[in-house]
Design a protein around this motif. Structure first.
Motif, PDB file in Angstrom:
ATOM      1  N   TYR A  49     -10.075  -0.077   5.116  1.00 37.87           N
ATOM      2  CA  TYR A  49      -9.658   0.996   4.039  1.00 37.87           C
ATOM      3  C   TYR A  49     -10.555   0.255   2.680  1.00 37.87           C
ATOM      4  O   TYR A  49     -10.431   1.014   1.865  1.00 37.87           O
ATOM      5  CB  TYR A  49      -8.243   1.074   3.741  1.00 37.87           C
ATOM      6  CG  TYR A  49      -7.668   1.753   4.905  1.00 37.87           C
ATOM      7  CD1 TYR A  49      -8.157   3.392   5.234  1.00 37.87           C
ATOM      8  CD2 TYR A  49      -6.850   1.204   5.823  1.00 37.87           C
ATOM      9  CE1 TYR A  49      -7.650   3.887   6.193  1.00 37.87           C
ATOM     10  CE2 TYR A  49      -6.378   2.039   6.688  1.00 37.87           C
ATOM     11  CZ  TYR A  49      -6.698   3.367   7.047  1.00 37.87           C
ATOM     12  OH  TYR A  49      -6.152   3.954   8.125  1.00 37.87           O
TER      13      TYR A  49
ATOM     14  N   GLU B 181     -13.074   1.930   0.848  1.00 39.25           N
ATOM     15  CA  GLU B 181     -12.549   3.172   0.365  1.00 39.25           C
ATOM     16  C   GLU B 181     -11.746   2.940  -0.969  1.00 39.25           C
ATOM     17  O   GLU B 181     -11.253   3.726  -1.527  1.00 39.25           O
ATOM     18  CB  GLU B 181     -11.885   4.041   1.303  1.00 39.25           C
ATOM     19  CG  GLU B 181     -12.891   4.471   2.602  1.00 39.25           C
ATOM     20  CD  GLU B 181     -11.913   5.071   3.557  1.00 39.25           C
ATOM     21  OE1 GLU B 181     -10.704   5.393   3.398  1.00 39.25           O
ATOM     22  OE2 GLU B 181     -12.205   5.221   4.639  1.00 39.25           O
TER      23      GLU B 181
ATOM     24  N   THR C 167     -12.166   5.437  -4.135  1.00 38.82           N
ATOM     25  CA  THR C 167     -11.510   6.425  -3.685  1.00 38.82           C
ATOM     26  C   THR C 167      -9.976   6.209  -3.747  1.00 38.82           C
ATOM     27  O   THR C 167      -9.195   6.881  -3.904  1.00 38.82           O
ATOM     28  CB  THR C 167     -12.063   7.027  -2.310  1.00 38.82           C
ATOM     29  OG1 THR C 167     -13.313   7.323  -2.193  1.00 38.82           O
ATOM     30  CG2 THR C 167     -11.458   8.328  -1.893  1.00 38.82           C
ATOM     31  N   CYS C 168      -9.338   5.161  -3.251  1.00 39.35           N
ATOM     32  CA  CYS C 168      -7.959   4.844  -3.085  1.00 39.35           C
ATOM     33  C   CYS C 168      -7.441   4.881  -4.438  1.00 39.35           C
ATOM     34  O   CYS C 168      -6.551   5.655  -4.615  1.00 39.35           O
ATOM     35  CB  CYS C 168      -7.928   3.422  -2.560  1.00 39.35           C
ATOM     36  SG  CYS C 168      -6.160   2.786  -2.484  1.00 39.35           S
TER      37      CYS C 168
ATOM     38  N   GLU D  28      -8.780   6.329  -7.149  1.00 37.91           N
ATOM     39  CA  GLU D  28      -8.968   7.562  -7.787  1.00 37.91           C
ATOM     40  C   GLU D  28      -7.744   8.627  -7.240  1.00 37.91           C
ATOM     41  O   GLU D  28      -7.508   9.627  -8.044  1.00 37.91           O
ATOM     42  CB  GLU D  28     -10.406   8.223  -7.502  1.00 37.91           C
ATOM     43  CG  GLU D  28     -11.455   7.564  -8.242  1.00 37.91           C
ATOM     44  CD  GLU D  28     -12.758   7.916  -7.741  1.00 37.91           C
ATOM     45  OE1 GLU D  28     -12.935   8.765  -6.722  1.00 37.91           O
ATOM     46  OE2 GLU D  28     -13.803   7.264  -8.181  1.00 37.91           O
ATOM     47  N   ASN D  29      -7.478   8.507  -5.924  1.00 36.93           N
ATOM     48  CA  ASN D  29      -6.699   9.398  -5.325  1.00 36.93           C
ATOM     49  C   ASN D  29      -5.032   8.899  -5.464  1.00 36.93           C
ATOM     50  O   ASN D  29      -4.157   9.756  -5.164  1.00 36.93           O
ATOM     51  CB  ASN D  29      -6.922   9.576  -3.810  1.00 36.93           C
ATOM     52  CG  ASN D  29      -8.217  10.198  -3.661  1.00 36.93           C
ATOM     53  OD1 ASN D  29      -8.711  11.038  -4.663  1.00 36.93           O
ATOM     54  ND2 ASN D  29      -8.843   9.916  -2.699  1.00 36.93           N
ATOM     55  N   ALA D  30      -4.841   7.822  -5.959  1.00 40.80           N
ATOM     56  CA  ALA D  30      -3.525   7.198  -6.139  1.00 40.80           C
ATOM     57  C   ALA D  30      -2.661   8.180  -7.150  1.00 40.80           C
ATOM     58  O   ALA D  30      -3.365   8.190  -8.281  1.00 40.80           O
ATOM     59  CB  ALA D  30      -3.322   5.607  -6.427  1.00 40.80           C
ATOM     60  N   GLN D  31      -1.576   8.530  -6.544  1.00 45.46           N
ATOM     61  CA  GLN D  31      -0.449   9.438  -7.438  1.00 45.46           C
ATOM     62  C   GLN D  31       0.583   8.704  -7.918  1.00 45.46           C
ATOM     63  O   GLN D  31       1.078   9.182  -9.006  1.00 45.46           O
ATOM     64  CB  GLN D  31      -0.318  10.661  -6.672  1.00 45.46           C
ATOM     65  CG  GLN D  31      -1.348  11.494  -6.157  1.00 45.46           C
ATOM     66  CD  GLN D  31      -1.988  12.042  -7.383  1.00 45.46           C
ATOM     67  OE1 GLN D  31      -1.384  12.780  -8.323  1.00 45.46           O
ATOM     68  NE2 GLN D  31      -3.395  12.302  -7.449  1.00 45.46           N
TER      69      GLN D  31
ATOM     70  N   GLU E 271       1.401   3.551  -4.646  1.00 46.82           N
ATOM     71  CA  GLU E 271      -0.136   3.785  -4.097  1.00 46.82           C
ATOM     72  C   GLU E 271      -0.924   3.029  -4.749  1.00 46.82           C
ATOM     73  O   GLU E 271      -1.850   2.372  -4.288  1.00 46.82           O
ATOM     74  CB  GLU E 271      -0.353   5.387  -4.389  1.00 46.82           C
ATOM     75  CG  GLU E 271       0.338   6.220  -3.226  1.00 46.82           C
ATOM     76  CD  GLU E 271       0.106   7.661  -3.394  1.00 46.82           C
ATOM     77  OE1 GLU E 271      -0.349   8.079  -4.526  1.00 46.82           O
ATOM     78  OE2 GLU E 271       0.457   8.490  -2.602  1.00 46.82           O
TER      79      GLU E 271
ATOM     80  N   CYS F 103      -3.540   0.016  -3.560  1.00 46.62           N
ATOM     81  CA  CYS F 103      -4.957  -0.158  -3.652  1.00 46.62           C
ATOM     82  C   CYS F 103      -5.017  -1.418  -4.371  1.00 46.62           C
ATOM     83  O   CYS F 103      -6.131  -2.020  -4.087  1.00 46.62           O
ATOM     84  CB  CYS F 103      -5.363   1.038  -4.712  1.00 46.62           C
ATOM     85  SG  CYS F 103      -5.034   2.517  -3.961  1.00 46.62           S
TER      86      CYS F 103
END
Length: 154
Positions: free
Chosen positions: A17, A20, A23-24, A26-29, A33, A37
């Motif tokens: 991973y 990525e 992306t990790c 950017e997408n962590a909410q 998360e 990352c």
């Protein structure tokens, strides 16, 4: 032995991973998360350091056994210094309680920066020196490194 197997599996999963990571992040909410990352990033950076050390050892294996011994000593001392620097940055015992839920992210980021600095320092031994560098010490000539390492990765 089981722990070693589990750790290896975890590292392989993180390496999978790691490509990525942008992306990790950017997408962590959630903070969890983001912490994950940051941990993946640290494992990736540490893996790069290990790969660099292996390349240096391969390049210098026949040139200087003394250098390889000193490289190992240097790396062990650096690891000890890294641990001390981490403790200096985050000295309190119960780190999660004292530094909060962001501690894993912050600690991983700080350690990643220290590892990246070590990588930059060690790259000089793979880059090699050019003609006329009378202060190169243990760093081999760039021609020798290219010749001796031409089969790395084959």
């Amino acid at each position: 032995m089981r722990f070693l197997f589990s750790l290896t599996a975890l590292l392989i999963a993180f390496q999978t991973y790691s490509d990525e990571l942008p992306t990790c992040m950017e997408n962590a909410q959630t903070q969890l998360e983001i912490n994950q990352c940051a941990g993946i990033n640290l494992l990736t950076v540490r893996s790069k350091l290990e790969n660099l050390l292996e390349k240096i050892k391969y390049a210098y294996k026949s040139a200087s056994p003394e250098f390889l011994t000193k490289l190992d000593v240097s790396q062990k001392a650096w690891e000890k210094s890294l641990k001390a620097d981490m403790e200096m940055k985050y000295p309190l015992e119960d780190k999660r309680l004292q530094y909060g839920s962001v501690y894993p992210m912050c600690a991983s980021g700080f350690e990643s920066r220290l590892v990246l600095a070590r990588i930059e320092f060690l790259k000089e031994w793979l880059k090699g020196h050019e003609d006329g560098d009378v202060c190169s010490g243990s760093i081999m000539h760039s021609y020798s490194i290219q010749r001796d390492c031409s089969d790395i990765g084959k």
